[in-house]
Design a protein around this motif. Structure first.
Motif, PDB file in Angstrom:
ATOM      1  N   UNK A   1      31.127  42.693  41.090  1.00  0.00           N
ATOM      2  CA  UNK A   1      30.474  42.630  42.402  1.00  0.00           C
ATOM      3  C   UNK A   1      31.453  43.022  43.497  1.00  0.00           C
ATOM      4  N   UNK A   2      31.275  44.224  44.039  1.00  0.00           N
ATOM      5  CA  UNK A   2      32.213  44.744  45.042  1.00  0.00           C
ATOM      6  C   UNK A   2      32.060  44.074  46.399  1.00  0.00           C
ATOM      7  N   UNK A   3      31.025  43.255  46.582  1.00  0.00           N
ATOM      8  CA  UNK A   3      30.888  42.480  47.819  1.00  0.00           C
ATOM      9  C   UNK A   3      31.541  41.106  47.722  1.00  0.00           C
ATOM     10  N   UNK A   4      32.039  40.765  46.553  1.00  0.00           N
ATOM     11  CA  UNK A   4      32.650  39.451  46.335  1.00  0.00           C
ATOM     12  C   UNK A   4      33.986  39.359  47.070  1.00  0.00           C
ATOM     13  N   UNK A   5      34.327  38.194  47.653  1.00  0.00           N
ATOM     14  CA  UNK A   5      35.590  38.058  48.380  1.00  0.00           C
ATOM     15  C   UNK A   5      36.826  38.419  47.568  1.00  0.00           C
ATOM     16  N   UNK A   6      36.815  38.165  46.268  1.00  0.00           N
ATOM     17  CA  UNK A   6      37.968  38.497  45.425  1.00  0.00           C
ATOM     18  C   UNK A   6      37.858  39.942  44.930  1.00  0.00           C
ATOM     19  N   UNK A   7      36.722  40.287  44.364  1.00  0.00           N
ATOM     20  CA  UNK A   7      36.589  41.588  43.701  1.00  0.00           C
ATOM     21  C   UNK A   7      36.329  42.748  44.662  1.00  0.00           C
ATOM     22  N   UNK A   8      36.170  42.475  45.942  1.00  0.00           N
ATOM     23  CA  UNK A   8      36.033  43.590  46.889  1.00  0.00           C
ATOM     24  C   UNK A   8      37.334  44.381  46.999  1.00  0.00           C
ATOM     25  N   UNK A   9      38.455  43.798  46.581  1.00  0.00           N
ATOM     26  CA  UNK A   9      39.734  44.511  46.558  1.00  0.00           C
ATOM     27  C   UNK A   9      39.783  45.377  45.296  1.00  0.00           C
ATOM     28  N   UNK A  10      39.757  46.696  45.485  1.00  0.00           N
ATOM     29  CA  UNK A  10      39.703  47.613  44.349  1.00  0.00           C
ATOM     30  C   UNK A  10      40.911  47.459  43.437  1.00  0.00           C
ATOM     31  N   UNK A  11      42.036  46.980  43.978  1.00  0.00           N
ATOM     32  CA  UNK A  11      43.225  46.818  43.145  1.00  0.00           C
ATOM     33  C   UNK A  11      43.011  45.755  42.074  1.00  0.00           C
TER      34      UNK A  11
ATOM     35  N   UNK B   1      44.945  50.790  28.409  1.00  0.00           N
ATOM     36  CA  UNK B   1      45.514  49.469  28.658  1.00  0.00           C
ATOM     37  C   UNK B   1      46.967  49.572  29.088  1.00  0.00           C
ATOM     38  N   UNK B   2      47.307  48.866  30.181  1.00  0.00           N
ATOM     39  CA  UNK B   2      48.673  48.861  30.722  1.00  0.00           C
ATOM     40  C   UNK B   2      48.873  47.540  31.451  1.00  0.00           C
ATOM     41  N   UNK B   3      49.351  46.534  30.731  1.00  0.00           N
ATOM     42  CA  UNK B   3      49.498  45.188  31.295  1.00  0.00           C
ATOM     43  C   UNK B   3      50.470  45.189  32.473  1.00  0.00           C
ATOM     44  N   UNK B   4      51.572  45.914  32.354  1.00  0.00           N
ATOM     45  CA  UNK B   4      52.566  45.945  33.439  1.00  0.00           C
ATOM     46  C   UNK B   4      51.951  46.519  34.715  1.00  0.00           C
ATOM     47  N   UNK B   5      51.210  47.607  34.578  1.00  0.00           N
ATOM     48  CA  UNK B   5      50.566  48.204  35.753  1.00  0.00           C
ATOM     49  C   UNK B   5      49.525  47.265  36.345  1.00  0.00           C
ATOM     50  N   UNK B   6      48.819  46.532  35.479  1.00  0.00           N
ATOM     51  CA  UNK B   6      47.825  45.573  35.957  1.00  0.00           C
ATOM     52  C   UNK B   6      48.482  44.467  36.776  1.00  0.00           C
ATOM     53  N   UNK B   7      49.587  43.929  36.271  1.00  0.00           N
ATOM     54  CA  UNK B   7      50.292  42.863  36.997  1.00  0.00           C
ATOM     55  C   UNK B   7      50.817  43.360  38.335  1.00  0.00           C
ATOM     56  N   UNK B   8      51.280  44.604  38.375  1.00  0.00           N
ATOM     57  CA  UNK B   8      51.784  45.182  39.620  1.00  0.00           C
ATOM     58  C   UNK B   8      50.668  45.265  40.664  1.00  0.00           C
ATOM     59  N   UNK B   9      49.484  45.727  40.254  1.00  0.00           N
ATOM     60  CA  UNK B   9      48.354  45.814  41.178  1.00  0.00           C
ATOM     61  C   UNK B   9      47.939  44.432  41.683  1.00  0.00           C
ATOM     62  N   UNK B  10      47.937  43.457  40.793  1.00  0.00           N
ATOM     63  CA  UNK B  10      47.566  42.088  41.182  1.00  0.00           C
ATOM     64  C   UNK B  10      48.537  41.533  42.215  1.00  0.00           C
ATOM     65  N   UNK B  11      49.819  41.813  42.019  1.00  0.00           N
ATOM     66  CA  UNK B  11      50.831  41.347  42.978  1.00  0.00           C
ATOM     67  C   UNK B  11      50.619  42.010  44.339  1.00  0.00           C
ATOM     68  N   UNK B  12      50.352  43.307  44.334  1.00  0.00           N
ATOM     69  CA  UNK B  12      50.120  44.025  45.590  1.00  0.00           C
ATOM     70  C   UNK B  12      48.890  43.490  46.313  1.00  0.00           C
ATOM     71  N   UNK B  13      47.891  43.058  45.549  1.00  0.00           N
ATOM     72  CA  UNK B  13      46.663  42.544  46.139  1.00  0.00           C
ATOM     73  C   UNK B  13      46.781  41.085  46.574  1.00  0.00           C
ATOM     74  N   UNK B  14      47.884  40.438  46.209  1.00  0.00           N
ATOM     75  CA  UNK B  14      48.061  39.027  46.551  1.00  0.00           C
ATOM     76  C   UNK B  14      47.205  38.093  45.720  1.00  0.00           C
ATOM     77  N   UNK B  15      46.845  38.537  44.527  1.00  0.00           N
ATOM     78  CA  UNK B  15      46.034  37.696  43.639  1.00  0.00           C
ATOM     79  C   UNK B  15      46.886  36.563  43.099  1.00  0.00           C
TER      80      UNK B  15
END
Length: 534
Positions: free
Chosen positions: A301-311, A358-372
């Motif tokens: 759901x791209x309108x969701x407060x968390x998932x609206x961040x494409x990262x 699949x790229x776990x390292x890249x996923x973690x990097x995006x999450x950090x940038x998004x402040x997740x």
């Protein structure tokens, strides 16, 4: 829909015995006379049909039964292109606003009347009447694809459709199985009061008896006029090789499997992947397995407060081993496909084959940038379609490795559908039934969320290209549009397509001639019951 079904529970002897007591006994021996005379081919369906009105009050089982009775001017071929059926040829004007159908000679309705252009006009006037209840009315009345301005019969062999705007999908929509194939029916199908009675079509089988909740039985139409070509999807040559088709309502998959093993039924539609593996080891059963266009996906759901961040959405996609999910969920029967375009489509090319890695390292990097920081993401699934639940469990485990906190919420299917329609979810494992053209697949998932909350991909970029794909009749241009949309969806990640299902039909060994195909519509014409030892 025709999605994967849950694995069967252990067979119930008492339930199987009850089925046999209802008359589901072993196949009838050959009788003298016409081929298959006196024979009944018994086919399991998991729920009763909803009506006998093609494309009206319908569901997948209803379509599957009625496609043996009714036929339209055109129909889908094996490769999902459109070919003539009751028409001998179709001519399209240069501007795409006029379609002229020339009818075949000698076609009879199941009441003995000869098909004429007036019957086509009557059938289409009934379909296009406001409030008709026809599944595809909105595609032809101006609300959707186009508007049919008139349907005229200049002579008994010719029908002319006039449209208000050109559409590349006019014939495709006319041929859609969930539209009842726009079957041409005799006017005796309705009473003097205009109320529906029963279908009087032109197909190889006609309605014999509908015993609600138990079975629908069709019987051979001896006056059927077959096309000269080989069987080809829902067109081509059709022959009723057995006298009767009985579609037996058996909702419980374990009971259906027990009935198949005991000889109580001849064909079991869509057994689970685990049952397919089991059945392949039996000498008395044959399983036909075919890749189909049904699509299993994760909706975000791209309108969701968390998932609206494409990262965060991209991070989830990178956290998943989608080939492994496809393999595990389907017992190896289906391969990964991260595209909305089905792998069996003529438009599936090298661009569509590109997907997520699949790229776990890249996923973690995006999450950090998004402040997740581990905020929970609730994912809806259900256990009616075990593939959806199994996929959700695997997604949860894989996402955890990247630090994404997925919480599963298991709902009944009806509630999940309601939440999907209203857009009331963060994420969900979902299944879409087959669409015949990629433009219809993209239309199914893209659009204005404010107007239609069920839409997943709210993208002006996608809508512009989709609008052109709906109109263009240039295959190369349409291919380029679909390629562009696929690449953009991989960037936007409004959903993660996992795989297209494989559809299976399990049969007793004496069932000969059955062949599955991509739209997952079982066809029992040109199918016979072999004699013992034959």
């Amino acid at each position: 829909m025709n999605p994967p079904v849950p694995p069967a529970r252990p067979p119930s002897v008492s339930r199987a015995a009850a089925l046999l007591a209802l008359g589901l006994t072993a196949g009838t021996a050959f009788a003298q006379g016409a081929p298959g005379a006196g024979q009944t081919l018994r086919i399991q369906i998991n729920s009763d049909i909803r009506s006998t009105d093609p494309g009206g009050n319908r569901d997948d089982n209803t379509d599957n039964v009625l496609l043996h009775i009714g036929e339209g001017l055109v129909a889908l071929r094996e490769d999902t292109s459109v070919g003539p059926m009751l028409a001998s040829k179709v001519d399209t004007s240069a501007d795409g606003l006029s379609y002229t159908f020339t009818l075949r000679d000698g076609v009879k309705f199941q009441n003995g009347a000869t098909l004429t252009a007036d019957d086509v006009v009557w059938s289409w006037q009934r379909y296009l009447k406001p409030g008709s209840g026809w599944r595809c009315l909105s595609e032809f009345d101006g609300k959707g694809m186009t508007k049919v301005l008139s349907v005229e019969a200049p002579n008994p062999k010719t029908v002319v459709f006039k449209l208000d705007r050109a559409s590349a999908l006019f014939l495709t929509m006319m041929a859609r199985p969930d539209c009842g194939g726009a079957a041409i029916l005799h006017r005796s199908s309705v009473g003097a009061d205009g109320q529906w009675k029963e279908p009087v079509g032109t197909g190889p089988y006609k309605l014999k008896e509908w015993k609600r909740g138990q079975y629908v039985e069709l019987t051979r139409f001896d006056g059927y006029s077959a096309r000269a070509e080989p069987r080809d999807g829902l067109t081509g040559g059709k022959k009723a090789e057995v006298e009767n088709l009985r579609f037996v309502v058996i909702p419980d998959s374990a009971a259906a499997k027990a009935a198949l093993y005991s000889g109580g039924i001849d064909a079991f539609i869509s057994p689970s992947p685990s049952d397919v593996i089991e059945m392949r080891g039996r000498a008395d059963v044959r399983v036909d397995t075919t890749p189909v266009m049904t699509m299993v996906a994760l909706l975000l759901q791209t309108n969701d407060p968390v998932l609206k961040d494409v990262r965060i959405r991209r991070a989830l996609a990178l956290a998943l081993d989608t080939p492994e999910i496809a393999r595990s969920v389907t017992e190896g029967l289906s391969a990964v496909n991260n595209s909305v375009v089905p792998s069996t489509s003529p438009y599936y090319d090298a661009a569509q084959a590109g997907g997520f890695k699949r790229d776990i390292a890249a996923a973690k990097k995006l999450l950090a940038e998004a402040g997740y920081r581990g905020q929970p993401i609730r994912m809806i699934a259900n256990k009616r379609y075990e593939a959806l639940y199994s996929a959700a469990v695997l997604v949860q485990a894989m996402a955890t490795e990247a630090g994404i906190n997925i919480e599963l919420e298991v709902l009944d299917w009806a509630t999940q559908l309601d939440r999907y329609t209203k857009g009331q979810y963060q994420s969900m494992a979902f299944v879409y039934s087959a669409r015949i053209d990629p433009a219809l697949n993209y239309e199914m998932v893209s659009g204005d969320k404010a107007a239609q909350p069920r839409k997943v991909w709210d993208s002006a970029y996608a809508q512009t290209r989709l609008a052109e794909a709906m109109v263009s009749r240039d295959k190369a241009r349409r291919q380029a549009l679909f390629d562009e949309m696929h690449k953009q969806m991989l960037q936007d990640v409004p959903m993660i397509v996992l795989f297209n299902a494989s559809d299976a039909t399990a049969m007793r060994r004496n069932v000969v001639g059955f062949k599955g195909w991509a739209p997952a519509k079982p066809r029992f014409w040109n199918v016979r019951l072999a004699a013992a030892g034959g």
